[in-house]
Design a protein around this motif. Structure first.
Motif, PDB file in Angstrom:
ATOM      1  N   GLY A 114       0.809  -1.216   0.000  1.00 12.97           N
ATOM      2  CA  GLY A 114       0.000   0.000   0.000  1.00 12.97           C
ATOM      3  C   GLY A 114       0.840   1.262   0.000  1.00 12.97           C
ATOM      4  O   GLY A 114       2.058   1.236  -0.203  1.00 12.97           O
ATOM      5  N   ARG A 115       0.163   2.382   0.240  1.00 15.33           N
ATOM      6  CA  ARG A 115       0.814   3.687   0.235  1.00 15.33           C
ATOM      7  C   ARG A 115       1.834   3.793   1.373  1.00 15.33           C
ATOM      8  O   ARG A 115       1.571   3.356   2.485  1.00 15.33           O
ATOM      9  CB  ARG A 115      -0.250   4.769   0.392  1.00 15.33           C
ATOM     10  N   ASN A 116       2.970   4.369   1.081  1.00 16.45           N
ATOM     11  CA  ASN A 116       4.063   4.580   2.049  1.00 16.45           C
ATOM     12  C   ASN A 116       4.605   3.278   2.637  1.00 16.45           C
ATOM     13  O   ASN A 116       5.135   3.276   3.748  1.00 16.45           O
ATOM     14  CB  ASN A 116       3.642   5.521   3.178  1.00 16.45           C
ATOM     15  N   ALA A 117       4.470   2.181   1.913  1.00 12.71           N
ATOM     16  CA  ALA A 117       4.948   0.887   2.405  1.00 12.71           C
ATOM     17  C   ALA A 117       6.470   0.847   2.411  1.00 12.71           C
ATOM     18  O   ALA A 117       7.138   1.505   1.616  1.00 12.71           O
ATOM     19  CB  ALA A 117       4.411  -0.235   1.531  1.00 12.71           C
ATOM     20  N   GLN A 118       7.014   0.061   3.330  1.00 13.26           N
ATOM     21  CA  GLN A 118       8.447  -0.185   3.448  1.00 13.26           C
ATOM     22  C   GLN A 118       8.614  -1.693   3.554  1.00 13.26           C
ATOM     23  O   GLN A 118       8.116  -2.297   4.490  1.00 13.26           O
ATOM     24  CB  GLN A 118       9.015   0.473   4.710  1.00 13.26           C
ATOM     25  N   SER A 119       9.305  -2.301   2.606  1.00  7.85           N
ATOM     26  CA  SER A 119       9.435  -3.758   2.661  1.00  7.85           C
ATOM     27  C   SER A 119      10.310  -4.209   3.821  1.00  7.85           C
ATOM     28  O   SER A 119      10.128  -5.293   4.358  1.00  7.85           O
ATOM     29  CB  SER A 119       9.968  -4.315   1.344  1.00  7.85           C
ATOM     30  N   ILE A 120      11.271  -3.377   4.230  1.00  4.94           N
ATOM     31  CA  ILE A 120      12.130  -3.703   5.371  1.00  4.94           C
ATOM     32  C   ILE A 120      11.508  -3.098   6.628  1.00  4.94           C
ATOM     33  O   ILE A 120      11.125  -1.928   6.643  1.00  4.94           O
ATOM     34  CB  ILE A 120      13.551  -3.137   5.161  1.00  4.94           C
ATOM     35  N   CYS A 121      11.407  -3.872   7.691  1.00  4.59           N
ATOM     36  CA  CYS A 121      10.733  -3.407   8.910  1.00  4.59           C
ATOM     37  C   CYS A 121      11.530  -2.303   9.615  1.00  4.59           C
ATOM     38  O   CYS A 121      12.735  -2.150   9.390  1.00  4.59           O
ATOM     39  CB  CYS A 121      10.489  -4.575   9.854  1.00  4.59           C
ATOM     40  N   PRO A 122      10.863  -1.538  10.480  1.00  8.31           N
ATOM     41  CA  PRO A 122      11.539  -0.458  11.194  1.00  8.31           C
ATOM     42  C   PRO A 122      12.736  -0.933  12.032  1.00  8.31           C
ATOM     43  O   PRO A 122      13.746  -0.237  12.124  1.00  8.31           O
ATOM     44  CB  PRO A 122      10.449   0.125  12.101  1.00  8.31           C
ATOM     45  N   ALA A 123      12.648  -2.129  12.612  1.00  9.49           N
ATOM     46  CA  ALA A 123      13.762  -2.638  13.423  1.00  9.49           C
ATOM     47  C   ALA A 123      14.993  -2.904  12.558  1.00  9.49           C
ATOM     48  O   ALA A 123      16.114  -2.544  12.933  1.00  9.49           O
ATOM     49  CB  ALA A 123      13.343  -3.917  14.152  1.00  9.49           C
ATOM     50  N   CYS A 124      14.810  -3.496  11.393  1.00  9.45           N
ATOM     51  CA  CYS A 124      15.940  -3.771  10.493  1.00  9.45           C
ATOM     52  C   CYS A 124      16.500  -2.469   9.916  1.00  9.45           C
ATOM     53  O   CYS A 124      17.717  -2.323   9.784  1.00  9.45           O
ATOM     54  CB  CYS A 124      15.522  -4.715   9.370  1.00  9.45           C
ATOM     55  N   ARG A 125      15.630  -1.512   9.565  1.00  6.17           N
ATOM     56  CA  ARG A 125      16.104  -0.225   9.050  1.00  6.17           C
ATOM     57  C   ARG A 125      16.908   0.508  10.111  1.00  6.17           C
ATOM     58  O   ARG A 125      17.938   1.109   9.828  1.00  6.17           O
ATOM     59  CB  ARG A 125      14.932   0.637   8.577  1.00  6.17           C
ATOM     60  N   SER A 126      16.453   0.443  11.364  1.00  4.14           N
ATOM     61  CA  SER A 126      17.165   1.097  12.449  1.00  4.14           C
ATOM     62  C   SER A 126      18.528   0.447  12.685  1.00  4.14           C
ATOM     63  O   SER A 126      19.527   1.135  12.892  1.00  4.14           O
ATOM     64  CB  SER A 126      16.327   1.029  13.726  1.00  4.14           C
ATOM     65  N   ALA A 127      18.574  -0.880  12.617  1.00  8.42           N
ATOM     66  CA  ALA A 127      19.849  -1.589  12.781  1.00  8.42           C
ATOM     67  C   ALA A 127      20.814  -1.212  11.660  1.00  8.42           C
ATOM     68  O   ALA A 127      22.008  -1.005  11.897  1.00  8.42           O
ATOM     69  CB  ALA A 127      19.614  -3.099  12.804  1.00  8.42           C
TER      70      ALA A 127
END
Length: 77
Positions: A42-55
């Motif tokens: 959907g709109r503004n989707a991110q395939s990588i989760c916030p925890a992985c992006r933060s790491a």
């Protein structure tokens, strides 16, 4: 100091995960790295989760990019 986002366990109810992620339940899917739940569709989707992006950000890794191009249409016979 900001806390690092936590992985959302895949056994979590989709509605509860959607509330945490700020999206609709049908936009929730699996992170390809950790298999946790993320706003995948959907709109503004991110395939990588916030925890992985933060790491990744802590390690100085570049954000994920699309590395392949969509396949060309095969010639019709």
């Amino acid at each position: 100091m900001d806390e690092m986002p936590q992985r959302i366990d895949p056994a979590t109810d989709r509605t509860a995960a959607a509330r945490l992620l700020g999206c609709a339940p049908d936009e929730v899917g699996y992170c390809p790295r950790c298999q946790g739940l993320t706003h995948r569709y959907g709109r503004n989707a991110q395939s990588i989760c916030p925890a992985c992006r933060s790491a990744d950000a802590l390690l100085g890794a570049p954000p994920p990019t699309r590395t392949s191009t969509p396949p060309a249409n095969p010639p019709s016979r």
